[in-house]
Structure formats: C-alpha cells, structure tokens
Design a protein around this motif. Structure first.
Motif, PDB file in Angstrom:
ATOM      1  N   ARG A 228     -16.660   2.557 -13.304  1.00  0.00           N
ATOM      2  CA  ARG A 228     -17.296   2.104 -12.048  1.00  0.00           C
ATOM      3  C   ARG A 228     -16.517   1.387 -10.827  1.00  0.00           C
ATOM      4  NH1 ARG A 228     -19.403  -2.469 -13.522  1.00  0.00           N
ATOM      5  NH2 ARG A 228     -18.717  -2.766 -15.610  1.00  0.00           N
TER       6      ARG A 228
ATOM      7  N   THR B 144     -28.757  -5.922 -20.390  1.00  0.00           N
ATOM      8  CA  THR B 144     -27.599  -4.733 -20.188  1.00  0.00           C
ATOM      9  C   THR B 144     -27.785  -3.653 -19.228  1.00  0.00           C
ATOM     10  OG1 THR B 144     -28.241  -3.542 -21.880  1.00  0.00           O
ATOM     11  CG2 THR B 144     -26.716  -5.123 -22.486  1.00  0.00           C
TER      12      THR B 144
ATOM     13  N   PHE C 243     -15.195   1.104 -24.938  1.00  0.00           N
ATOM     14  CA  PHE C 243     -16.052   1.709 -24.118  1.00  0.00           C
ATOM     15  C   PHE C 243     -16.694   0.737 -22.942  1.00  0.00           C
ATOM     16  CE2 PHE C 243     -17.001   4.395 -27.749  1.00  0.00           C
ATOM     17  CZ  PHE C 243     -17.047   5.574 -27.153  1.00  0.00           C
ATOM     18  N   GLY C 244     -16.109  -0.510 -23.069  1.00  0.00           N
ATOM     19  CA  GLY C 244     -16.624  -1.498 -21.929  1.00  0.00           C
ATOM     20  C   GLY C 244     -15.410  -1.315 -20.960  1.00  0.00           C
TER      21      GLY C 244
ATOM     22  N   ASP D 208     -15.781   1.790 -19.088  1.00  0.00           N
ATOM     23  CA  ASP D 208     -17.022   1.977 -18.035  1.00  0.00           C
ATOM     24  C   ASP D 208     -16.556   1.057 -17.039  1.00  0.00           C
ATOM     25  OD1 ASP D 208     -19.746   2.832 -17.880  1.00  0.00           O
ATOM     26  OD2 ASP D 208     -20.175   0.502 -17.416  1.00  0.00           O
TER      27      ASP D 208
ATOM     28  N   VAL E 257     -21.304   0.351 -24.382  1.00  0.00           N
ATOM     29  CA  VAL E 257     -20.396  -0.257 -23.488  1.00  0.00           C
ATOM     30  C   VAL E 257     -20.420  -1.620 -23.592  1.00  0.00           C
ATOM     31  CG1 VAL E 257     -20.335  -1.066 -20.858  1.00  0.00           C
ATOM     32  CG2 VAL E 257     -20.476   1.366 -21.553  1.00  0.00           C
ATOM     33  N   CYS E 258     -21.569  -2.175 -24.022  1.00  0.00           N
ATOM     34  CA  CYS E 258     -21.788  -3.674 -24.213  1.00  0.00           C
ATOM     35  C   CYS E 258     -21.464  -3.931 -25.841  1.00  0.00           C
ATOM     36  CB  CYS E 258     -23.255  -4.010 -23.991  1.00  0.00           C
ATOM     37  SG  CYS E 258     -23.824  -3.643 -22.319  1.00  0.00           S
TER      38      CYS E 258
ATOM     39  N   ARG F 286     -25.399   4.965 -23.980  1.00  0.00           N
ATOM     40  CA  ARG F 286     -23.978   4.385 -23.050  1.00  0.00           C
ATOM     41  C   ARG F 286     -24.019   2.855 -22.916  1.00  0.00           C
ATOM     42  NH1 ARG F 286     -23.949   4.935 -16.715  1.00  0.00           N
ATOM     43  NH2 ARG F 286     -21.950   3.685 -16.324  1.00  0.00           N
TER      44      ARG F 286
ATOM     45  N   CYS G  99     -22.916  -8.577 -20.136  1.00  0.00           N
ATOM     46  CA  CYS G  99     -22.572  -7.164 -19.953  1.00  0.00           C
ATOM     47  C   CYS G  99     -22.804  -6.712 -18.788  1.00  0.00           C
ATOM     48  CB  CYS G  99     -23.239  -6.440 -21.112  1.00  0.00           C
ATOM     49  SG  CYS G  99     -22.702  -4.629 -21.332  1.00  0.00           S
TER      50      CYS G  99
ATOM     51  N   THR H 172     -22.886  -3.593 -16.656  1.00  0.00           N
ATOM     52  CA  THR H 172     -23.050  -1.968 -16.615  1.00  0.00           C
ATOM     53  C   THR H 172     -24.363  -1.386 -15.833  1.00  0.00           C
ATOM     54  OG1 THR H 172     -23.162  -0.070 -17.907  1.00  0.00           O
ATOM     55  CG2 THR H 172     -24.202  -2.018 -18.942  1.00  0.00           C
TER      56      THR H 172
ATOM     57  N   TYR I 176     -16.128  10.521 -19.869  1.00  0.00           N
ATOM     58  CA  TYR I 176     -15.176   9.686 -19.091  1.00  0.00           C
ATOM     59  C   TYR I 176     -13.919  10.117 -18.792  1.00  0.00           C
ATOM     60  CZ  TYR I 176     -17.989   5.254 -19.759  1.00  0.00           C
ATOM     61  OH  TYR I 176     -18.993   4.490 -19.652  1.00  0.00           O
TER      62      TYR I 176
END
Length: 260
Positions: free
Chosen positions: A203, A110, A195-196, A199, A189-190, A185, A175, A177, A240
């Motif tokens: 990005r 990740t 949160f995925g 993120d 995210v993963c 984080r 994943c 990121t 975020y």
C-alpha cells in the motif's frame, strides 16, 4: 297447515338475498393479500434454514486447506455465517425465492461493508441436492459443497466466533487495509503478521505510484483486483511478489518489505 308452510317458504326466500349480500360484503372486506407476507416470511425462513450446515469450497490449492463455511439458522437470531473461524457480521437483506438467492450485508472493521450473494444451485444428478455459489461485493466467487449437518460443537464454535468479535478492544489492534470485508486477503492481512507486513509495504508503494506517475492509478487498480481475487495464502503471497517485481522493473519506487 299449507298456509304455514307457504309462509315459511316466503320467509326463506326473503332471507336468502340478505344472507347472500352479507356473505359478499364479508368476502369483499377480506384482503387476500394480508396473508401473503406471512406465507412469504415462512418460505424465506425455510430458505435460510435449508442452508444450515457445514459447507466447504470444492477445490484447494497445494497444501492450503479448503475454506470452511458454517451456516447456522436460529429462530431468534436468524442466519449466522462463520468463514474459516471468522464471523461474517451480517444481516439478511433479501431472500429471492424465485431465483434462489439470499443477500447478506456484511460489515467489518477490516474493510468496507458489502453485500454478499448466496445462490442455491440445484444438482442435476440428485433430486433435492444443491451447491452454493458465493459472490462477494468485489466480484470474487466461491462454490461450496455440503459436508454435513452441524454438531453441537459446531454451534458452539459459531457462538465463540461471535463472542471473539464482541470482546475485541475497539481502541487497539485496528487493522488497516483496503481489502474487501470477508475476503481472503482481509482475513490474512488482519490475522497474520506476515501478510500484514506485505500489505502495508504494498500500500505504501501504491500511494507513491499514484502520486508520482500519470498511469499510477490504473496500475494500482489492476494490482488491487488481482490481490482481492486470491482465494488462498499461496495465491496472495505470489501476487504480492509478482507486483513487487513489476514495480521494481518499471518504476523507481522506495524500498519495501522483502517478499521472499
């Protein structure tokens, strides 16, 4: 009789230098440093064994639970670390007994590999007690306090976390990121769809910002540092939202995921 005693005395005097010379040669042939690595290895193992137990961060934010660490020492597998149920796939690179630190090189799918430093901080009020200070490769830090020794159920949890990683399908579920491996984080995210999505949207804005604006790279670096410094879901969610509001106010970027 006297002559016999004199002869024995002369023989003893002649043999004494020979025996002393042989002893000196034997001592000279022994390298005192040969036993040092073994002693150091035992001490290094003892350092790792002293970490065995359940540890937690000493502070929590709002309704977010404290971060739990499981340190397990095994003679065959060495030190194994699980953070909030996720195995930190790492290998001990160095144990610095003089400074009370351990370097753990963590690899992850990740994010990038990094070296995590674990420092034992002595407790001035209780003899033999200590806390742990975790420093991640990106500079984030955590202070851990001892909770209790590991139970059989805890040790099974460590084994299960490792099995879960080994059974993952490498062809699917990748994943994407840029978060540091093992960071809050990266885990969120993963591990959580919310949160995925946040993120991925952020990005996308990072890329557009860097491509279209002269100061874009510096802004992306500042935003990334703040996101990676978060140690809880509430902190990351707020970061975020703050950066999205900043981008909306100062740049003309494409639409992204709603952070509210």
């Amino acid at each position: 009789m006297k002559d016999h005693r004199r002869r024995l005395a002369r023989v003893a005097m002649l043999l004494a230098p020979v025996l002393m010379l042989a002893a000196c040669r034997q001592d000279a042939g022994t390298d005192p440093a040969t036993s040092a690595p073994e002693a150091t290895q035992i001490s290094a193992e003892g350092f790792q064994q002293s970490l065995d137990g359940l540890w937690s961060t000493e502070e929590s934010e709002g309704d977010d639970a404290e971060t739990l660490y499981l340190f397990e020492w095994q003679a065959d597998d060495g030190l194994r670390v699980v953070r909030d149920g996720a195995w930190l796939n790492g290998k001990v690179e160095d144990v610095d007994l003089d400074n009370g630190t351990l370097a753990l090189h963590v690899t992850s799918d990740t994010g990038p590999s990094e070296t995590v430093t674990v420092r034992k901080v002595p407790d001035d009020t209780t003899e033999g007690a200590f806390t742990l200070r975790i420093t991640w490769g990106g500079g984030q830090t955590e202070t851990l306090g001892f909770v209790r020794r590991l139970t059989a159920r805890d040790r099974e949890g460590v084994a299960e976390a490792i099995r879960a990683v080994s059974q993952q399908d490498p062809a699917g579920g990748t994943c994407e990121t840029d978060a540091p491996a093992g960071s809050v984080r990266a885990a969120l995210v993963c591990g959580q769809e919310e949160f995925g999505a946040l993120d991925a949207g952020m990005r996308a804005q990072f890329k557009e910002l860097a491509d279209r604006y002269p100061d874009g790279d510096r802004t992306v670096e500042a935003a990334t540092r703040q996101l990676d410094a978060c140690d809880s879901p509430a902190c990351l969610r707020a970061a975020y939202a703050q950066w999205r509001a900043y981008f909306d106010e100062n740049y003309d970027l494409g639409d992204v995921v709603d952070y509210q």
